[in-house]
Scaffold this active site. Structure first.
Site, short mmCIF file in Angstrom:
data_model
loop_
_atom_site.label_atom_id
_atom_site.label_comp_id
_atom_site.label_asym_id
_atom_site.label_seq_id
_atom_site.Cartn_x
_atom_site.Cartn_y
_atom_site.Cartn_z
N ASP A 23 13.95 -44.90 32.70
CA ASP A 23 15.25 -44.47 33.22
C ASP A 23 15.88 -45.50 34.15
OD1 ASP A 23 14.57 -42.07 31.93
OD2 ASP A 23 13.67 -41.26 33.76
N GLU A 183 22.01 -36.10 28.41
CA GLU A 183 21.53 -36.32 29.78
C GLU A 183 21.78 -37.76 30.20
OE1 GLU A 183 17.43 -35.20 29.54
OE2 GLU A 183 17.00 -36.59 27.92
#
Length: 519
Positions: A23, A183
């Site tokens: 991420d 997301e």
């Protein structure tokens, strides 16, 4: 001016951050790029790196390094800190993230990215993956994921950046492409247009990055009909691509950082999700990275304008190998499972040694445990520790461990059992533990080694460093995130030194003279 400059061939190796660094988020501030990643149940949280050229990185600290910023007490593995985002505005750095099962969404600030960072400023809305955007008119927007699975979407609202107070009600601004798990949304403004970019498809084979654009920060966003980044239909050594962030370099070229996984031929990777880098190509006002083309590769060759600021590093210092003698405080690449307990891990009690004291909880538990380790960054590597430990009370134990989570870990060490000290090797797979070796301990000092290959981990020990005794082995697959048991695993393998009293506080110190990571 840019057209008059000569491009050059830039060569680099992916991933730029090997090992469990998922991420990624990136920002450019003056002479440097700064990059951060998720940390989940590990403390300190959110490792932060800097680079002048996007290729050579050095870790300058961790954003969340105090209990007042991050309380992981009782957090299970793969909970904790999700998907942080870093931004820079008018001399201040901002890191926004989610503390899952903790305080929820919040941000912290700093004028020096190496810290100290502020205590959390909480924000009211959003599920996970909040992002910040500073508009030209002074407004500040939070964009965050909301909902689950196919109901995932992005909401957006304005905040007072000094207090975190919401200035508007949240609005749904982005439904993604119809796939599950929309997301990691980011809002950008580029050449007068607003771009909404997010991941879709979940962090596995269907993972992809999608994008839309609008003249208004709240949309509606015209969605580009294809992913701008994915390998979902490609037979390629890098899979799961997505969760990207964009950055413009010193010369006006654009790049993306994103996560990916280097799967073995058998479809798993103990290293977990890693950070990759690729150039962004703009066509008709849309950014493109790699839609099943294979241009994101392990060995990259890119035609780009040379960076204004050359790197001052001759290697990627984010890849840490060699021997550490514990002569000083632990470096920023070392991490604990949840918050460390005072007095249980120290390099000052006996100078030149890392001293650990076991707690009641052990490696199978979700309470505070004594474990300090670092990410595994290579499939083929060896991890060796020199331990001095003579446990005096039943159940006391210390050693060397390769850990995925409570359900998957292998360790070799020394423990007190039935009134004597023994050398042991233990394998925990899918939540079930078994002892694969026990023998009487003859010397207080012992060398412990775990050797990693693509297929397995071998556990060995030695008294003299010359003759090594193989105590057991376990499959690599069992340590991989793909072999999760009860819930998805978002972390890769971490190799660490640990101690436990197995139900009581340990009184005997376990002293480690050195730790060595070799490839």
């Amino acid at each position: 001016m840019k057209d008059q400059l000569l491009s050059k061939t830039i060569r680099y190796t992916n991933p730029i951050l090997p090992g469990f660094y998922p991420d990624p988020s990136i920002v450019k501030a003056e002479d440097y790029f700064y990059l951060i990643c998720s940390s989940f149940e590990y403390f300190p949280g959110v490792p932060i790196f800097r680079s002048r050229d996007l290729i050579h990185w050095e870790q300058i600290g961790n954003v969340l390094d105090r209990f007042s910023q991050l309380d992981l007490t009782g957090q299970k593995s793969s909970d904790g800190i999700y998907a942080p985002v870093i931004r820079y505005h008018e001399g201040i750095f901002y890191m926004i993230t989610t503390d899952v099962r903790g305080i929820g969404n919040f941000y912290v600030t700093a004028t020096n990215p190496a810290g100290p960072w502020s205590d959390p400023i909480r924000i009211p809305y959003g599920g996970i993956d909040p992002s910040l955007f500073f508009d030209d008119d002074g407004k500040v927007y939070v964009t965050a994921q909301q909902g689950a699975d196919y109901d995932s979407h992005a909401i957006q609202y304005e905040i007072n950046i000094a207090t975190g107070e919401a200035l508007t009600d949240p609005q749904i601004v982005w439904y993604g492409d119809g796939g599950p798990w929309t997301e990691g949304p980011h809002l950008y403004k580029i050449n007068g247009l607003y771009y909404m970019m997010s991941a879709s498809g979940g962090t596995a084979k269907e993972h992809r990055e999608i994008i839309g654009r609008s003249e208004n920060p709240y949309g509606p966003f015209e969605r580009y009909p294809e992913p701008i980044l994915t390998h979902r239909n490609l037979d390629h050594p890098i899979q799961y691509l997505g969760h990207a962030d964009l950055v413009e370099d010193h010369q006006g070229d654009w790049w993306a950082v994103f996560l990916g996984v280097r799967l073995t031929d058998d479809g798993y990777s103990v290293l977990g999700r890693e950070t990759f880098l690729a150039p962004v190509v703009w066509k008709d006002g849309w950014p493109h990275i790699d839609n099943n083309e294979g241009t994101v590769s392990l060995d990259m060759s890119v035609q780009r304008l040379e960076m204004t600021e050359a790197s001052n590093l001759d290697r990627n210092e984010a890849i840490v190998v060699g021997r550490e003698d514990f002569d000083a405080e632990l470096g920023p690449h070392w991490l604990y499972v949840r918050n460390p307990t005072d007095g249980k891990c120290t390099v000052t009690e006996r100078p030149g040694f890392l001293t650990l004291y076991g707690q009641e909880a052990g490696l199978n538990d979700t309470q505070q445990i004594t474990f300090v380790g670092r990410r595994q960054q290579h499939l083929n590597a060896s991890f060796t520790a020199c331990i001095s430990f003579a446990p005096a009370f039943e159940g006391e134990e210390a050693g060397l461990c390769i850990r995925r989570d409570e359900d998957a870990h292998y360790e070799i060490g020394i423990r007190r059992s039935a009134g004597q000290n023994i050398i042991f090797a233990r394998l925990t797979e899918r939540g079930e533990s078994k002892i694969v070796h026990e023998s009487k301990q003859e010397t207080e000092q012992l060398l412990l080694r775990i050797e990693s290959t693509e297929d397995e981990y071998n556990l060995t020990c030695s008294e003299d460093g010359q003759s090594w005794l193989r105590l057991g082995s376990g499959t690599a697959r069992a340590i991989s995130p793909e072999a999760f048991v009860h819930k998805m695993c978002f972390t890769g393998a971490v190799v660490g030194l640990y101690a436990t009293g197995n139900g009581q506080e340990s009184q005997t110190p376990a002293r480690f003279d050195w730790f060595e990571y070799l490839v």
